[in-house]
Enzyme design. Structure first.
Site, short mmCIF file in Angstrom:
data_model
loop_
_atom_site.label_atom_id
_atom_site.label_comp_id
_atom_site.label_asym_id
_atom_site.label_seq_id
_atom_site.Cartn_x
_atom_site.Cartn_y
_atom_site.Cartn_z
N HIS A 66 0.58 -1.81 0.42
CA HIS A 66 -0.11 0.20 -0.06
C HIS A 66 0.48 0.81 0.02
O HIS A 66 0.59 2.24 -0.63
CB HIS A 66 -1.47 -0.49 1.04
N HIS B 130 2.22 -2.74 9.20
CA HIS B 130 3.20 -2.97 9.07
C HIS B 130 4.46 -2.22 9.61
O HIS B 130 4.09 -1.39 10.38
CB HIS B 130 3.62 -2.37 7.38
#
Length: 324
Positions: A204, A285
């Site tokens: 992303h 993340h």
């Protein structure tokens, strides 16, 4: 009393039939009355259109100014802002300084319908924008295809890089179950077991930053396209020496409205991508994985737009830079 057109023709017909004078006068009076009434009823419609145009202009002009001077700012500034967002957001996540919210859930509407379909949204707006701005300068199919090939290159880079990220994670992650050692992530999760993530570069982060950068490059053609429209708005269709045809005044006006609408839509999309980048930095993340993905996005943006692409190139193997 009689003016012209239908009134005059009917007046002649009535006279030829030897109608009494007062019938003729009354009939012409009625025609004149209804003609005036039609003009009177047309005025409110014209006034409504005028008011609507003023409202559209009132909204459009500030939007265009905001896009040109704030959203689509200098590339260096946008890079600094992006990495500040990534680093500060990641630090806030690491030290649990951000409370859980709607955006921390992967199934939120922005993640499902925008981030996961992010490349489709980006290409879906950039394609028409590039085509329309080119149509204000040149109309040869070869030149249009050459410039649109930049989107094909960008799509290939996005597919390869994100697929590589998935491959690396699948090779470095492990299934937290003895009977599923060596299984893929899909098989592990389908079996109801926990997957311990390995090196999970943020797809992303790469997609969002890469999209922001290429949008910022492509919209540089906006000013040239609009200037070309303003310059040739009073001209009629003409054939240029190279055999291409310049659009007519009416076609230019259509291009003008469409380009501005798509330009503002790209500005809105850029703001959304920057917001989604912040959301990713805050909730998903590891810090190094996001920074690495961001650096990867910057690398491919720079190597294409500032090394590979050449000004006014006509080769499909070497796409031209955006017209500035």
């Amino acid at each position: 009393m009689v003016k012209h057109g239908l009134e005059r023709d009917l007046f002649i017909v009535i006279q030829s039939k030897n109608f009494p004078f007062y019938y003729t006068s009354d009939f012409v009076f009625l025609l004149d009355y209804f003609a005036k009434m039609s003009k009177t009823t047309a005025k409110p419609e014209e006034e409504k259109k005028s008011i609507l145009n003023k409202i559209i202009t009132f909204i459009r002009e500030p939007s265009l100014y905001f896009c040109q001077n704030i959203i689509f700012g200098p590339t260096g500034f946008k890079l600094i802002v992006a990495f500040v967002i990534i680093i500060i957001g990641s630090l806030l996540k690491r030290y649990d300084l951000v409370p859980q919210s709607y955006f921390s859930v992967k199934t939120n509407i922005f993640n499902r319908y925008f981030a996961k379909l992010g490349w489709g949204w980006t290409i879906g707006l950039l394609g028409p924008f590039i085509y329309l701005t080119l149509m204000t300068t040149r109309t040869t199919k070869e030149i249009v295809a050459n410039h649109l090939s930049r989107l094909l290159v960008a799509t290939g880079i996005w597919l390869v890089v994100t697929s590589l990220f998935v491959f690396i994670e699948s090779r470095t992650g492990t299934c937290n179950h003895q009977g599923f050692q060596g299984a893929t992530r899909y098989v592990c999760l389908k079996g109801g077991h926990k997957w311990d993530e390995g090196i999970d570069f943020s797809g992303h982060t790469f997609l969002l930053l890469y999209a922001i950068l290429i949008i910022n490059e492509e919209v540089k053609a906006y000013r040239k396209g609009v200037k070309k429209i303003d310059k040739t708005e009073q001209q009629t269709s003409e054939v240029t020496p190279d055999g291409t045809t310049n659009p007519t005044k009416e076609t230019f006006q259509i291009y003008q409205h469409l380009i501005r609408v798509v330009y503002i839509a790209l500005g809105v999309l850029t703001v959304l991508w920057e917001f989604m980048l912040l959301s990713t930095a805050l909730y998903f993340h590891h810090t190094l994985h996001k920074i690495a993905a961001g650096i990867c996005a910057v690398f491919f943006w720079y190597i294409t737009y500032y090394v590979w692409y050449q000004p006014r190139s006509t080769s499909l193997l070497c796409p031209a830079k955006p017209e500035i």
